[in-house]
Motif scaffolding. Structure first.
Motif, PDB file in Angstrom:
ATOM      1  N   ASP A 233     -18.829  -7.260   7.648  1.00 34.39           N
ATOM      2  CA  ASP A 233     -18.250  -5.924   7.552  1.00 34.39           C
ATOM      3  C   ASP A 233     -17.010  -5.796   8.435  1.00 34.39           C
ATOM      4  OD1 ASP A 233     -20.116  -5.104   5.719  1.00 34.39           O
ATOM      5  OD2 ASP A 233     -21.434  -4.136   7.191  1.00 34.39           O
ATOM      6  N   ALA A 234     -17.076  -6.377   9.637  1.00 33.56           N
ATOM      7  CA  ALA A 234     -15.916  -6.338  10.530  1.00 33.56           C
ATOM      8  C   ALA A 234     -14.756  -7.135   9.941  1.00 33.56           C
ATOM      9  CB  ALA A 234     -16.296  -6.880  11.909  1.00 33.56           C
ATOM     10  N   ARG A 235     -15.072  -8.235   9.300  1.00 31.55           N
ATOM     11  CA  ARG A 235     -14.030  -9.061   8.675  1.00 31.55           C
ATOM     12  C   ARG A 235     -13.380  -8.305   7.519  1.00 31.55           C
ATOM     13  NH1 ARG A 235     -13.222 -14.851   8.886  1.00 31.55           N
ATOM     14  NH2 ARG A 235     -11.539 -15.315   7.426  1.00 31.55           N
ATOM     15  N   TYR A 236     -14.184  -7.667   6.682  1.00 34.70           N
ATOM     16  CA  TYR A 236     -13.638  -6.885   5.574  1.00 34.70           C
ATOM     17  C   TYR A 236     -12.734  -5.768   6.094  1.00 34.70           C
ATOM     18  CZ  TYR A 236     -17.321  -9.068   2.669  1.00 34.70           C
ATOM     19  OH  TYR A 236     -18.135  -9.953   2.004  1.00 34.70           O
ATOM     20  N   ALA A 237     -13.165  -5.097   7.158  1.00 37.95           N
ATOM     21  CA  ALA A 237     -12.384  -3.984   7.702  1.00 37.95           C
ATOM     22  C   ALA A 237     -11.061  -4.475   8.286  1.00 37.95           C
ATOM     23  CB  ALA A 237     -13.196  -3.250   8.770  1.00 37.95           C
TER      24      ALA A 237
ATOM     25  N   GLY B  63      -1.559  -1.919  -3.498  1.00 41.89           N
ATOM     26  CA  GLY B  63      -2.233  -0.654  -3.752  1.00 41.89           C
ATOM     27  C   GLY B  63      -3.540  -0.875  -4.489  1.00 41.89           C
ATOM     28  N   GLY B  64      -3.552  -1.820  -5.429  1.00 40.60           N
ATOM     29  CA  GLY B  64      -4.782  -2.157  -6.135  1.00 40.60           C
ATOM     30  C   GLY B  64      -5.820  -2.794  -5.225  1.00 40.60           C
ATOM     31  N   PHE B  65      -5.356  -3.602  -4.263  1.00 40.22           N
ATOM     32  CA  PHE B  65      -6.285  -4.238  -3.321  1.00 40.22           C
ATOM     33  C   PHE B  65      -7.060  -3.200  -2.511  1.00 40.22           C
ATOM     34  CE2 PHE B  65      -4.016  -8.587  -2.624  1.00 40.22           C
ATOM     35  CZ  PHE B  65      -4.080  -8.827  -3.980  1.00 40.22           C
ATOM     36  N   LEU B  66      -6.471  -2.030  -2.307  1.00 43.33           N
ATOM     37  CA  LEU B  66      -7.074  -1.004  -1.459  1.00 43.33           C
ATOM     38  C   LEU B  66      -7.964  -0.033  -2.223  1.00 43.33           C
ATOM     39  CD1 LEU B  66      -3.994  -0.270   0.837  1.00 43.33           C
ATOM     40  CD2 LEU B  66      -6.092  -1.494   1.460  1.00 43.33           C
ATOM     41  N   ARG B  67      -8.225  -0.315  -3.481  1.00 44.12           N
ATOM     42  CA  ARG B  67      -9.148   0.550  -4.211  1.00 44.12           C
ATOM     43  C   ARG B  67     -10.530   0.514  -3.549  1.00 44.12           C
ATOM     44  NH1 ARG B  67      -6.854  -1.771  -9.009  1.00 44.12           N
ATOM     45  NH2 ARG B  67      -8.712  -3.071  -9.193  1.00 44.12           N
ATOM     46  N   PRO B  68     -11.257   1.644  -3.577  1.00 43.56           N
ATOM     47  CA  PRO B  68     -12.573   1.694  -2.917  1.00 43.56           C
ATOM     48  C   PRO B  68     -13.490   0.586  -3.417  1.00 43.56           C
ATOM     49  CG  PRO B  68     -11.893   3.891  -3.595  1.00 43.56           C
ATOM     50  CD  PRO B  68     -10.887   2.938  -4.186  1.00 43.56           C
TER      51      PRO B  68
ATOM     52  N   ARG C  49     -13.309  -5.898  -1.226  1.00 46.70           N
ATOM     53  CA  ARG C  49     -13.530  -6.538   0.079  1.00 46.70           C
ATOM     54  C   ARG C  49     -12.860  -7.906   0.094  1.00 46.70           C
ATOM     55  NH1 ARG C  49     -19.937  -5.950  -0.014  1.00 46.70           N
ATOM     56  NH2 ARG C  49     -19.458  -6.749  -2.087  1.00 46.70           N
ATOM     57  N   PHE C  50     -12.079  -8.129   1.133  1.00 44.86           N
ATOM     58  CA  PHE C  50     -11.327  -9.379   1.261  1.00 44.86           C
ATOM     59  C   PHE C  50     -11.752 -10.117   2.528  1.00 44.86           C
ATOM     60  CE2 PHE C  50      -8.884  -7.052  -1.759  1.00 44.86           C
ATOM     61  CZ  PHE C  50      -8.275  -8.001  -2.556  1.00 44.86           C
ATOM     62  N   LEU C  51     -11.957 -11.424   2.358  1.00 49.59           N
ATOM     63  CA  LEU C  51     -12.274 -12.283   3.497  1.00 49.59           C
ATOM     64  C   LEU C  51     -11.023 -12.812   4.176  1.00 49.59           C
ATOM     65  CD1 LEU C  51     -15.191 -14.564   2.244  1.00 49.59           C
ATOM     66  CD2 LEU C  51     -15.300 -12.800   4.015  1.00 49.59           C
TER      67      LEU C  51
ATOM     68  N   PRO D  62       0.224 -12.025   3.647  1.00 51.17           N
ATOM     69  CA  PRO D  62       1.270 -11.555   2.738  1.00 51.17           C
ATOM     70  C   PRO D  62       2.548 -12.378   2.755  1.00 51.17           C
ATOM     71  CG  PRO D  62       1.323 -10.259   4.743  1.00 51.17           C
ATOM     72  CD  PRO D  62       0.181 -11.234   4.891  1.00 51.17           C
ATOM     73  N   ARG D  63       2.620 -13.374   3.602  1.00 50.42           N
ATOM     74  CA  ARG D  63       3.863 -14.137   3.711  1.00 50.42           C
ATOM     75  C   ARG D  63       4.102 -14.990   2.471  1.00 50.42           C
ATOM     76  NH1 ARG D  63       2.673 -17.086   9.255  1.00 50.42           N
ATOM     77  NH2 ARG D  63       0.703 -17.315   8.115  1.00 50.42           N
ATOM     78  N   GLY D  64       5.392 -15.204   2.164  1.00 48.39           N
ATOM     79  CA  GLY D  64       5.730 -15.999   0.993  1.00 48.39           C
ATOM     80  C   GLY D  64       5.197 -15.352  -0.267  1.00 48.39           C
ATOM     81  N   ARG D  65       4.607 -16.158  -1.135  1.00 45.01           N
ATOM     82  CA  ARG D  65       4.025 -15.632  -2.370  1.00 45.01           C
ATOM     83  C   ARG D  65       2.630 -15.078  -2.147  1.00 45.01           C
ATOM     84  NH1 ARG D  65       4.442 -19.837  -6.949  1.00 45.01           N
ATOM     85  NH2 ARG D  65       4.912 -18.102  -8.337  1.00 45.01           N
ATOM     86  N   GLY D  66       2.094 -15.287  -0.944  1.00 44.53           N
ATOM     87  CA  GLY D  66       0.861 -14.647  -0.543  1.00 44.53           C
ATOM     88  C   GLY D  66      -0.400 -15.436  -0.833  1.00 44.53           C
ATOM     89  N   ARG D  67      -1.437 -15.123  -0.043  1.00 46.56           N
ATOM     90  CA  ARG D  67      -2.764 -15.687  -0.242  1.00 46.56           C
ATOM     91  C   ARG D  67      -3.787 -14.578  -0.040  1.00 46.56           C
ATOM     92  NH1 ARG D  67      -2.630 -21.747   2.504  1.00 46.56           N
ATOM     93  NH2 ARG D  67      -0.424 -22.159   2.095  1.00 46.56           N
ATOM     94  N   ALA D  68      -4.890 -14.670  -0.750  1.00 49.63           N
ATOM     95  CA  ALA D  68      -5.938 -13.663  -0.631  1.00 49.63           C
ATOM     96  C   ALA D  68      -7.249 -14.261  -1.107  1.00 49.63           C
ATOM     97  CB  ALA D  68      -5.597 -12.418  -1.445  1.00 49.63           C
ATOM     98  N   VAL D  69      -8.332 -13.851  -0.457  1.00 47.94           N
ATOM     99  CA  VAL D  69      -9.673 -14.288  -0.831  1.00 47.94           C
ATOM    100  C   VAL D  69     -10.549 -13.045  -0.924  1.00 47.94           C
ATOM    101  CG1 VAL D  69     -11.675 -15.680  -0.202  1.00 47.94           C
ATOM    102  CG2 VAL D  69      -9.360 -16.511   0.329  1.00 47.94           C
ATOM    103  N   GLU D  70     -11.003 -12.723  -2.138  1.00 48.21           N
ATOM    104  CA  GLU D  70     -11.792 -11.519  -2.364  1.00 48.21           C
ATOM    105  C   GLU D  70     -13.235 -11.879  -2.691  1.00 48.21           C
ATOM    106  OE1 GLU D  70     -11.811  -7.374  -4.987  1.00 48.21           O
ATOM    107  OE2 GLU D  70     -10.637  -9.075  -5.691  1.00 48.21           O
TER     108      GLU D  70
END
Length: 340
Positions: free
Chosen positions: A55-59, A85-90, A93-95, A99-107
């Motif tokens: 939960d702390a990681r998601y926050a 904006g879509g990432f912040l929909r209720p 949760r992202f691990l 945002p640098r470059g083309r970006g990375r994300a783990v949901e």
């Protein structure tokens, strides 16, 4: 009146000026579309992965996304702002988020701490933060949209917290029209990141076994993770019981045995997928090796229907039903191709 003759010195100055302009143009073309790398801050420190820290990681990652969204608005990066904006929909949760470059994300889709199975979806070329949720009107062809499609399909088979799906854009995916897709060099770096993530995932969901679902160039990343796995993160890799390769141009491995000696290796290709026409060779580091759906490779081939390269996780498709069976660790629910 004829134009004045150029002196050698004047001609040299002109050539230098043209060369300078060409260099500047090349740099601009090379960096175009990188998502305004400089203005975005590097990711802040986050808690180590464990069931008690999720939960702390998601926050923490949500706060990082909010900060990146403010930056996107400030610099007029509309495409990035729309995606964030879509990432912040209720409920999202992202691990991990960078945002640098083309970006990375783990949901994460589902309950990671309670899951008995975790499916890690590894996307292919042209995947960025801007295309994390939608591409050409086919949300299922993206990491985020594909993860949700897979989760809904699996929930219809096994309700409850049985499966969590991780949309893993944890590497710098190449562009389709680039030399990077002809080799596994970028995949080698991605494979190291994937192995490290699988080790961390063991800490977050210690009771769960893992299925790797690898699309397109993502299958090369999974291939390199399997071929090169060494060191402490191998403990996480040993929990991988299934590896599914779909829309794969090759994996850099000679056979399924080389990818996962203790794992079931699956492969599928839609009837309209252009990767059928990719030359399956590997010479002097170029090419990605044997076709994963060929008998020589030795994978279990599942039925993928008549879809194209972006349709494997489309709702209602036979490929989605079979990938859900693989994700759940239920090989008896996977329709295989019978070889003559």
């Amino acid at each position: 009146m004829p134009p004045p003759r150029q002196t050698p010195q004047r001609a040299r100055r002109l050539r230098r000026a043209l060369a300078g302009l060409a260099t500047i143009a090349g740099i601009m073309l090379a960096t175009a579309g990188t998502g305004h790398a400089a203005p975005y801050a590097p990711p802040p420190p986050v808690p180590e992965l464990a069931p008690s820290t999720l939960d702390a990681r998601y926050a923490a990652e949500r706060r990082a996304i909010e900060a990146a969204l403010r930056t996107a608005h400030e610099i007029g990066d509309r495409e990035r702002a729309r995606a964030l904006g879509g990432f912040l929909r209720p409920g999202r949760r992202f691990l991990y988020f960078d945002p640098r470059g083309r970006g990375r994300a783990v949901e994460v889709v589902g309950d990671l701490a309670r899951a008995r199975r975790i499916a890690v979806l590894v996307p292919g070329a042209d995947t960025t933060l801007a295309t994390f949720d939608d591409r050409a009107g086919k949300p299922w062809s993206t990491p985020g949209g594909g993860a949700r499609s897979l989760y809904r399909q699996a929930a219809g088979v096994e309700p409850g917290p049985g499966l969590a799906v991780v949309a893993w854009l944890g590497y710098a995916a190449p562009r389709t029209f680039s030399g990077d897709v002809l080799t596994d060099e970028r995949a080698a770096r991605g494979g190291r990141e994937l192995r490290r993530f699988l080790g961390d995932l063991h800490e977050a969901g210690p009771r769960a076994s893992v299925a790797l679902l690898c699309h397109s160039y993502g299958s090369v990343v999974c291939g390199r993770a399997g071929l090169d796995g060494r060191g402490p993160e191998a403990a996480g890799r040993r929990r991988v019981t299934d590896i599914a390769l779909f829309g794969s141009p090759g994996t850099a491995a000679r056979s399924a045995y080389g990818l996962g000696r203790a794992a079931r290796v699956w492969a599928g290709r839609g009837a309209s997928d252009w990767t059928e026409d990719v030359p399956h060779v590997r010479v002097l580091g170029l090419g990605l090796g044997p076709d994963p759906v060929s008998p020589e490779f030795g994978a279990r081939v599942f039925r993928a229907g008549g879809g194209g390269h972006s349709d494997y996780l489309a709702p209602g498709s036979p490929s989605l039903r079979n990938l859900a069976g693989i994700a759940l660790g239920r090989p008896d629910q996977v329709t295989q191709v019978t070889r003559a």
